[in-house]
Scaffold this active site. Structure first.
Site, mmCIF file in Angstrom:
data_model
loop_
_atom_site.group_PDB
_atom_site.id
_atom_site.type_symbol
_atom_site.label_atom_id
_atom_site.label_comp_id
_atom_site.label_asym_id
_atom_site.label_seq_id
_atom_site.Cartn_x
_atom_site.Cartn_y
_atom_site.Cartn_z
ATOM 1 N N SER A 97 0.756 -1.064 -0.193
ATOM 2 C CA SER A 97 -0.149 -0.208 0.151
ATOM 3 C C SER A 97 0.921 1.298 0.247
ATOM 4 O O SER A 97 1.573 1.508 -1.009
ATOM 5 C CB SER A 97 -1.381 0.360 1.220
ATOM 6 N N HIS A 131 -5.820 -1.155 -3.377
ATOM 7 C CA HIS A 131 -7.171 -0.907 -3.744
ATOM 8 C C HIS A 131 -8.021 -0.901 -4.303
ATOM 9 O O HIS A 131 -9.112 -0.765 -3.970
ATOM 10 C CB HIS A 131 -7.010 -0.280 -1.047
#
Length: 199
Positions: A112, A153
């Site tokens: 991430s 995401h």
């Protein structure tokens, strides 16, 4: 140069490292110390047989950072707040140490925020993470380990990052930066300039 850039980890992490000992950089999540995703991230690495050497950059001097990176098989930059992470990297000078060691061949795994900072800029995630958390950070230039600007995401399945936010990100930054949208469970394996998408 070898990079494995994930949205939220990948089954190939241990294979990518090719060893056991990994420097674990947790700074992006320092404001989420007790959040479930933080423990889940660590457990995901340990389940693949990796030994984590904790390396919090915000209170480790540069000499110790260098020593640790010289004693491990790879470095893992964990998820959390992208802007806070870059602020820590920049303010401590560890950005230069990590970049140099990765360019010398130390395998780099990003999760991430850790994947985002590896790219040319973190500006493209400013609709997902708030720049306000890092008020002293004026330059959003990333580590420049890849030309791709990872958007993690990207499936929109996490309530914090709905599909509308992902779409707004593409509309706002898609012409300015070479965005690479990654869903959780996907990763980019980058080795000597070759880029492979892993599902």
């Amino acid at each position: 140069m070898r990079l494995l850039l994930t949205s939220f980890q990948h089954p190939s992490m241990a294979q990518f490292i090719g060893g056991k000992r990994v420097a674990y950089i947790p700074d992006a999540a320092r404001s989420y110390a007790d959040a479930p995703f933080v423990q889940k991230e660590r457990e995901g690495l340990e389940k693949q047989g990796l030994e984590l050497i904790n390396l919090p950059l915000s209170h480790t001097d540069l000499a110790a950072v260098e020593t640790t990176l010289n004693a491990v098989d790879g470095v893992y930059v964990a998820g959390g707040e992208t802007f806070d992470l870059l602020q820590v990297l920049r303010s401590t000078g560890s950005d230069k140490v990590i970049t140099r060691r990765v360019r010398q061949g130390l395998p780099y795994i990003g999760c991430s925020a850790g994947s985002v900072v590896a790219g040319p800029t973190i500006e493209a995630v400013s609709l997902m993470d708030s720049p306000d958390i890092a008020p002293d950070l004026k330059d959003y230039t990333g580590l420049g380990l890849t030309e791709l600007a990872v958007i993690p995401h990207a499936s929109g399945s996490i309530s914090q990052f709905p599909i509308e936010t992902i779409a707004d990100t593409v509309r706002t930054y898609g012409e300015r930066w070479p965005l690479c949208l990654l869903r959780d469970g996907q990763a980019l394996w980058i080795e000597d300039g070759e880029v492979r998408l892993l599902n």
